[in-house]
Design a protein around this motif. Structure first.
Motif, PDB file in Angstrom:
ATOM      1  N   ALA A 425       0.830  -1.206   0.000  1.00  0.00           N
ATOM      2  CA  ALA A 425       0.000   0.000   0.000  1.00  0.00           C
ATOM      3  C   ALA A 425       0.868   1.262   0.000  1.00  0.00           C
ATOM      4  O   ALA A 425       0.541   2.259  -0.656  1.00  0.00           O
ATOM      5  N   CYS A 426       1.994   1.217   0.710  1.00  0.00           N
ATOM      6  CA  CYS A 426       2.916   2.349   0.727  1.00  0.00           C
ATOM      7  C   CYS A 426       3.495   2.595  -0.668  1.00  0.00           C
ATOM      8  O   CYS A 426       3.580   3.743  -1.130  1.00  0.00           O
ATOM      9  N   VAL A 427       3.883   1.522  -1.339  1.00  0.00           N
ATOM     10  CA  VAL A 427       4.439   1.646  -2.684  1.00  0.00           C
ATOM     11  C   VAL A 427       3.401   2.216  -3.645  1.00  0.00           C
ATOM     12  O   VAL A 427       3.697   3.107  -4.457  1.00  0.00           O
ATOM     13  N   SER A 428       2.156   1.744  -3.545  1.00  0.00           N
ATOM     14  CA  SER A 428       1.089   2.267  -4.406  1.00  0.00           C
ATOM     15  C   SER A 428       0.856   3.751  -4.163  1.00  0.00           C
ATOM     16  O   SER A 428       0.609   4.512  -5.107  1.00  0.00           O
ATOM     17  N   GLY A 429       0.946   4.164  -2.897  1.00  0.00           N
ATOM     18  CA  GLY A 429       0.730   5.572  -2.571  1.00  0.00           C
ATOM     19  C   GLY A 429       1.797   6.487  -3.133  1.00  0.00           C
ATOM     20  O   GLY A 429       1.504   7.619  -3.541  1.00  0.00           O
ATOM     21  N   TYR A 430       3.039   6.018  -3.161  1.00  0.00           N
ATOM     22  CA  TYR A 430       4.141   6.871  -3.623  1.00  0.00           C
ATOM     23  C   TYR A 430       4.450   6.715  -5.112  1.00  0.00           C
ATOM     24  O   TYR A 430       5.229   7.489  -5.670  1.00  0.00           O
ATOM     25  N   LYS A 431       3.831   5.750  -5.756  1.00  0.00           N
ATOM     26  CA  LYS A 431       4.118   5.495  -7.169  1.00  0.00           C
ATOM     27  C   LYS A 431       3.836   6.699  -8.072  1.00  0.00           C
ATOM     28  O   LYS A 431       4.655   7.021  -8.955  1.00  0.00           O
ATOM     29  N   PRO A 432       2.711   7.436  -7.913  1.00  0.00           N
ATOM     30  CA  PRO A 432       2.433   8.547  -8.828  1.00  0.00           C
ATOM     31  C   PRO A 432       3.521   9.625  -8.837  1.00  0.00           C
ATOM     32  O   PRO A 432       3.907  10.103  -9.910  1.00  0.00           O
TER      33      PRO A 432
END
Length: 626
Positions: A425-432
């Motif tokens: 979830a952390c990776v998804s949040g910072y991906k953009p």
């Protein structure tokens, strides 16, 4: 006795600093149990100061209360070595020692009633209490044309209609317009900055000939930037002339910058002998202002300046000693005096009722609580969760998290699989934002994109703390090709690395809490880019940065003064004293649109029932009548 203190250090209830301070205070002037008693009191006082308390209550120096009830065998042994004193015996022992004063003569420690202080804390608390106690009457140089003020407030807030709910924003503006010192407290979305924008407009229109010198300040760079932006946007909507608009401040500064903090020194450029050059000061996020900083600010104020403190009384207190805003706002429950209620009713058109109180505090007439949230409506999960947590209702909070509402969701954190789900979830949040870095986006756009999502932690250490999560998030981002972290430990810089400044550097214009992101410039050189309070972006070579750390995850304390579209909160999987209602509430209210909470249900429930306690004598000193 030395063995007992060694055990206290090993168990973590005392620091080496606490023990050394106690030995310095005790010296060789006493012997036997009197010396042991003074040493115990001094060590515990130092430990209290290290935990954010302003003073030590002598009632705590009992075996069942000492060390908050932890390590009862050790507490009992130390108390026995001191001669098993009760409170009256403590008063006698401390009162006869030359290192302890009643405050009328210089001494390292001060004993006031049943409270023991470090000298500097006693002095700071006294200065703050005197400031708020003596600044409550309308002074001759601040006399207000009440008819004119009523006209201005009606034009800015609208006229009050009979039977209409009280417009607390209008009341807050009236409170601040008629007092040298005022405190406005409200939760997220209650319109604190909108209220202050209209208040400043009212003052500018009320005193057109003065061309008021107005300054804005906040404890951190991030909070100052937010105040600059939100107040600037609010002021654009006000009916001001070009000349009036010019008087409005363009930028907020940090308190350190405002006071002229000197690198490598505790001295400030502005102080009692060289006061600040201003007529009106607005201090946002006042819950973050600790007792010593509040005393320094008070010392630097010109005699006739108006000061408006803004904050949320339910948020976390400052990292350092004291909970000044929370202590002062306790008196809001006393309501207004009959004279003050009548005056505010006249100025606003709202029907305010006086509150009879046996021993009212003067400061109550300078307070206003904003009670309506314009951000969270009745159906908002974030708003409902914040309300439940603030009320200590753990069962209701858990029920809200389990409903699967679009803006708030709870996730378990008990098993290894749960932890991996958290990391994903952390990776998804910072991906953009990292995709924007890869595409060579502009620094200001990347900084804005990074600020839409933030991971918050209660702890610094451990797998659920800032250090552990930052490392694991970096590893996973690297494996997925979203960052290119150098293999060598020494080469930790890479494009997209977010960092948070942890030490002020006034020469560079960077302050504790400022967020920057490493990006390549036109020459392909990595520089760290920061957005300043005025909105402009500046870059600094990584080698020139003051102390800093990676900021994929930050503590809830560090997040104060910030807001994020999506906040992800991580609580440890076992209860610790740091987990309190105020910490959870503060983290929840950082979320503007979405909150994800990863926690063990039992730990979360206990945290919502645990209040932050900061021991001080400020409430009592504000209650004292002349």
């Amino acid at each position: 006795m030395n063995l007992l203190y060694e055990q206290a250090q090993n168990s973590g209830v005392l620091r080496a600093l606490d023990v050394q301070f106690a030995r310095m205070i005790t010296g060789d002037d006493m012997a036997g149990r009197d010396q042991a008693a003074l040493m115990l009191a001094a060590a515990c006082l130092s430990a209290e100061a290290g935990s954010g308390h302003v003073c030590l209550h002598l009632e705590q120096l009992q075996p069942d209360i000492l060390f908050d009830g932890r390590f009862p065998t050790l507490a009992g042994a130390l108390w026995q070595s001191a001669g098993e004193p009760d409170t009256e015996r403590w008063l006698a022992l401390l009162g006869q020692h030359p290192s302890v004063s009643d405050g009328t003569r210089p001494a390292p420690l001060v004993l006031n009633e049943h409270r023991l202080y470090l000298q500097r804390m006693w002095q700071s608390e006294g200065e703050v209490a005197a400031f708020f106690n003596t600044g409550q009457s309308v002074d001759s140089s601040l006399m207000v044309d009440e008819n004119r003020l009523r006209e201005i407030l009606d034009s800015l807030f609208g006229e009050a209609m009979p039977g209409q709910d009280i417009d607390w924003q209008k009341v807050a503006a009236a409170v601040a317009a008629t007092r040298r010192i005022s405190i406005i407290s409200g939760g997220p979305g209650t319109g604190k900055t909108t209220t202050v924008a209209k208040l400043l407009a009212a003052l500018v229109q009320l005193y057109p000939e003065q061309k008021l010198r107005i300054q804005l300040a906040a404890p951190t760079g991030k909070a100052a930037a937010r105040l600059t932006d939100s107040l600037g946007q609010a002021s654009l909507k006000l009916p001001l002339s070009a000349a009036e608009r010019e008087i409005f401040p363009a930028e907020a500064s940090t308190l350190h910058r405002l006071l002229g903090a000197q690198p490598g020194s505790q001295r400030m450029r502005y102080h009692r002998g060289n006061p600040l050059h201003l007529d009106v000061l607005v201090v946002d996020e006042a819950s973050m202002v600790d007792l010593p900083m509040m005393a320094r600010l008070i010392e630097a104020l010109p005699e006739q300046a108006r000061v408006i403190f803004l904050g949320d009384r339910d948020q976390l207190a400052s990292v350092e000693a004291g909970a000044v805003l929370g202590d002062i706002c306790r008196f809001a429950e006393q309501g207004y005096s009959p004279e003050r209620a009548a005056q505010l009713s006249l100025l606003t058109g709202c029907e305010l009722k006086p509150t009879p109180v046996e021993q009212p505090a003067k400061v109550r007439d300078s307070l206003c609580l904003l009670r309506r949230s314009y951000r969270f409506d009745a159906g908002s999960g974030i708003g409902r969760l914040a309300t439940a947590v603030n009320a200590g209702n753990g069962a209701e909070a858990i029920s809200i998290l389990a409903k699967g509402l679009p803006d708030v969701r709870g996730y378990p954190l008990n098993e290894t699989d749960d932890f991996q789900f958290l990391l994903d979830a952390c990776v998804s949040g910072y991906k953009p934002y990292l995709q924007e870095v890869a595409q060579g986006g502009a620094a200001d756009a990347i900084l804005e994109a990074f600020g839409r999502f933030q991971v918050l932690c209660a702890l610094r250490e451990g797998p659920f703390g800032v250090k552990g999560l930052n490392e694991r998030i970096e590893q996973l981002l690297n494996r997925k090709g979203l960052i290119r972290r150098p293999a060598a430990l020494a080469g930790k810089w890479y494009a997209g690395r977010p960092v948070m400044i942890s030490r002020n550097d006034s020469a560079l214009g960077l302050f504790n809490g400022d967020i920057g992101i490493a990006l390549q410039d036109e020459q392909g050189e990595l520089r760290v880019w920061f957005q300043l309070p005025g909105g402009e972006v500046k870059s600094v070579q990584p080698s020139r940065l003051p102390a800093h750390e990676t900021a994929f995850a930050m503590t809830v304390h560090k997040s104060q003064g910030s807001e994020f579209e999506h906040t992800l909160l991580v609580l440890p999987n076992h209860f610790l004293p740091v987990l309190t209602r105020e910490l959870v509430y503060t983290a929840i209210t950082r979320a503007k649109a979405k909150l994800s909470l990863y926690a063990n249900e039992k730990v979360f429930s206990i945290a919502t029932r645990t209040r932050t306690l900061r021991r001080s004598g400020l409430v009592q000193r504000l209650s004292e009548q002349e």
